[in-house]
Design an enzyme around this catalytic site. Structure first.
Site, PDB file in Angstrom:
ATOM      1  N   GLY A 154       2.842  -3.022 -16.316  1.00 35.96           N
ATOM      2  CA  GLY A 154       2.016  -3.817 -17.235  1.00 35.96           C
ATOM      3  C   GLY A 154       0.772  -3.011 -17.575  1.00 35.96           C
ATOM      4  NE  ARG A 155      -2.821  -7.120 -20.773  1.00 37.16           N
ATOM      5  CZ  ARG A 155      -2.178  -8.121 -20.169  1.00 37.16           C
ATOM      6  NH1 ARG A 155      -2.036  -8.104 -18.864  1.00 37.16           N
ATOM      7  NH2 ARG A 155      -1.723  -9.124 -20.867  1.00 37.16           N
ATOM      8  CB  ILE A 156      -3.084  -2.957 -13.816  1.00 37.93           C
ATOM      9  CG1 ILE A 156      -4.042  -4.074 -14.279  1.00 37.93           C
ATOM     10  CG2 ILE A 156      -3.711  -2.180 -12.659  1.00 37.93           C
ATOM     11  CD1 ILE A 156      -4.236  -5.206 -13.271  1.00 37.93           C
ATOM     12  CB  THR A 223      -4.835  -2.851  -6.524  1.00 38.93           C
ATOM     13  OG1 THR A 223      -3.909  -2.328  -7.486  1.00 38.93           O
ATOM     14  CG2 THR A 223      -5.470  -1.694  -5.777  1.00 38.93           C
ATOM     15  CD  GLU A 254      -6.597 -11.513  -0.947  1.00 35.07           C
ATOM     16  OE1 GLU A 254      -7.494 -12.065  -1.621  1.00 35.07           O
ATOM     17  OE2 GLU A 254      -5.864 -10.629  -1.394  1.00 35.07           O
ATOM     18  CG  HIS A 273      -8.657  -9.628  -4.104  1.00 41.13           C
ATOM     19  ND1 HIS A 273      -7.691 -10.595  -4.026  1.00 41.13           N
ATOM     20  CD2 HIS A 273      -8.555  -9.129  -5.359  1.00 41.13           C
ATOM     21  CE1 HIS A 273      -7.054 -10.693  -5.180  1.00 41.13           C
ATOM     22  NE2 HIS A 273      -7.558  -9.798  -6.011  1.00 41.13           N
TER      23      HIS A 273
HETATM   24  C1  GLV Z   1      -7.444 -10.336  -9.396  1.00 40.22           C
HETATM   25  O1  GLV Z   1      -6.773 -10.177  -8.430  1.00 40.22           O
HETATM   26  C2  GLV Z   1      -6.971 -10.854 -10.615  1.00 40.22           C
HETATM   27  O2  GLV Z   1      -5.815 -11.298 -10.704  1.00 40.22           O
HETATM   28  O3  GLV Z   1      -7.753 -10.851 -11.569  1.00 40.22           O
HETATM   29  C1  GLV Z   2      -0.882  -7.636 -14.883  1.00 43.44           C
HETATM   30  O1  GLV Z   2      -0.362  -7.588 -13.806  1.00 43.44           O
HETATM   31  C2  GLV Z   2      -1.264  -6.493 -15.664  1.00 43.44           C
HETATM   32  O2  GLV Z   2      -0.701  -5.412 -15.425  1.00 43.44           O
HETATM   33  O3  GLV Z   2      -2.149  -6.658 -16.523  1.00 43.44           O
END
Ligand code: GLV
Ligand code: GLV
Length: 312
Positions: A154-156, A223, A254, A273
């Site tokens: 995905g984006r991240i 993460t 958590e 986190h």
């Molecule tokens: C953090 O974990 C989020 O999902 O923004």
């Molecule tokens: C969500 O998991 C993203 O990758 O933005």
């Protein structure tokens, strides 16, 4: 005017805008409201601005007759029963984009900290044990030229891949559904980084079987969400040297309880986190969450509605 319950104080100015337009109650404590407190306040609300620490489930929605919009202060929304919200016609918003780069940066910080043993070396230097330059002191793994496996694109995940290119890394990627490709990635990668949402399909994805495929020199970085990794299997893999290390921004639960056996595992780095914890990301997240609330109260489409509600 609507009644808005905001479950924690948030960084940035956008919350003031919300307070000017609507009757807004902001939970004042450092610790989140209990489930009962959450339910009690949401029962009176037209809108809920929730955090990932708040469980927003079907009974809570059923007890909240006026609730017209839920805005999560996170990109992940596994804390919310989105199906229950959809069934009630309640739109759910999240905060994508705002935290993509901050989280990708932290992923790299953890990767490099684990590879080069930075927490351990820093504690050594500060602890008065630094006597000389040692030819074989604190040897770690190369990051440049190594193979990075990214699970979830995905984006991240994509933002992490862009950073890896700058380090001359070979990047392997996979989505979870492609089991063959996932196994290939697990076998080949020096670093393995998880960027998936938590769903029924990803819960426990990295368990004993997946860990057994990894190289003994591999370092796992998470993460995303703690529950994607089985923590007892991870603890065993670290103890037995099945993998070389792990760096976690997320755990399940958590916080990780003080007496959890995972704390005893060697070569483990845990941070609390903080993936999106930069000034600009958190302020932008406040803006987006407030925009989602304002749109929902006006009966307009949310600028950032969760993908699970936009499908079909
Ligand atoms: C953090 O974990 C989020 O999902 O923004
Ligand atoms: C969500 O998991 C993203 O990758 O933005």
């Amino acid at each position: 005017m609507g009644r808005v319950f905001v479950t924690r104080r948030l960084p940035g100015a956008a919350l003031t805008q919300l307070e000017q337009l609507h009757e807004t109650f902001v939970w004042p404590d450092q610790l989140p409201p209990s489930y009962e407190q959450l339910r009690e306040h949401t029962a009176r609300a037209d809108a809920l601005l929730a955090l990932l620490t708040d469980r927003v489930d079907a009974p809570l929605m059923a007890a909240s007759p006026n609730l017209r919009v839920i805005a999560n202060y996170a990109v992940g929304y596994d804390n919310i029963d989105v199906d229950a919200a959809s069934a009630r016609g309640i739109p759910v918003g999240n905060t994508p984009d705002a935290l993509t780069d901050a989280t990708a940066d932290l992923t790299f910080a953890l990767l490099m900290a684990a590879a080069r043993r930075i927490p351990e070396a820093a504690a050594f230097a500060r602890g008065g044990r630094w006597q000389t330059w040692e030819p074989a002191g604190f040897l770690g793994a190369d990051v440049h030229g190594a193979t990075l496996g990214i699970i979830g694109l995905g984006r991240i995940g994509q933002a992490v891949a862009r950073r890896a290119t700058g380090f001359g890394m070979e990047v392997l990627t996979t989505e979870t559904r492609d089991q063959h490709n996932l196994e290939h990635l697990l076998r080949r990668s020096d670093f393995i980084s998880i960027h998936l949402p938590l769903t029924a399909g990803t819960r426990g994805l990295i368990g004993a079987d997946a860990l057994a495929l990894m190289k003994p020199t591999a370092i796992l970085i998470n993460t995303a969400r703690g529950a994607i990794v089985e923590r007892s299997a991870l603890a065993r893999a670290l103890h037995t040297g099945q993998i070389a290390g792990a760096a976690l921004d997320v755990t399940e639960p958590e916080p990780l309880p003080e007496d959890d056996p995972l704390w005893e595992a060697p070569n483990l780095l845990v941070v609390p986190h903080i993936g999106s914890a930069t000034w600009s990301a958190r302020e932008r997240m406040t803006e987006i969450a407030v925009q989602n609330i304002l749109a929902g109260l006006d009966g307009d489409p949310l600028p950032y509605q969760v993908p699970a509600q936009l499908k079909d």
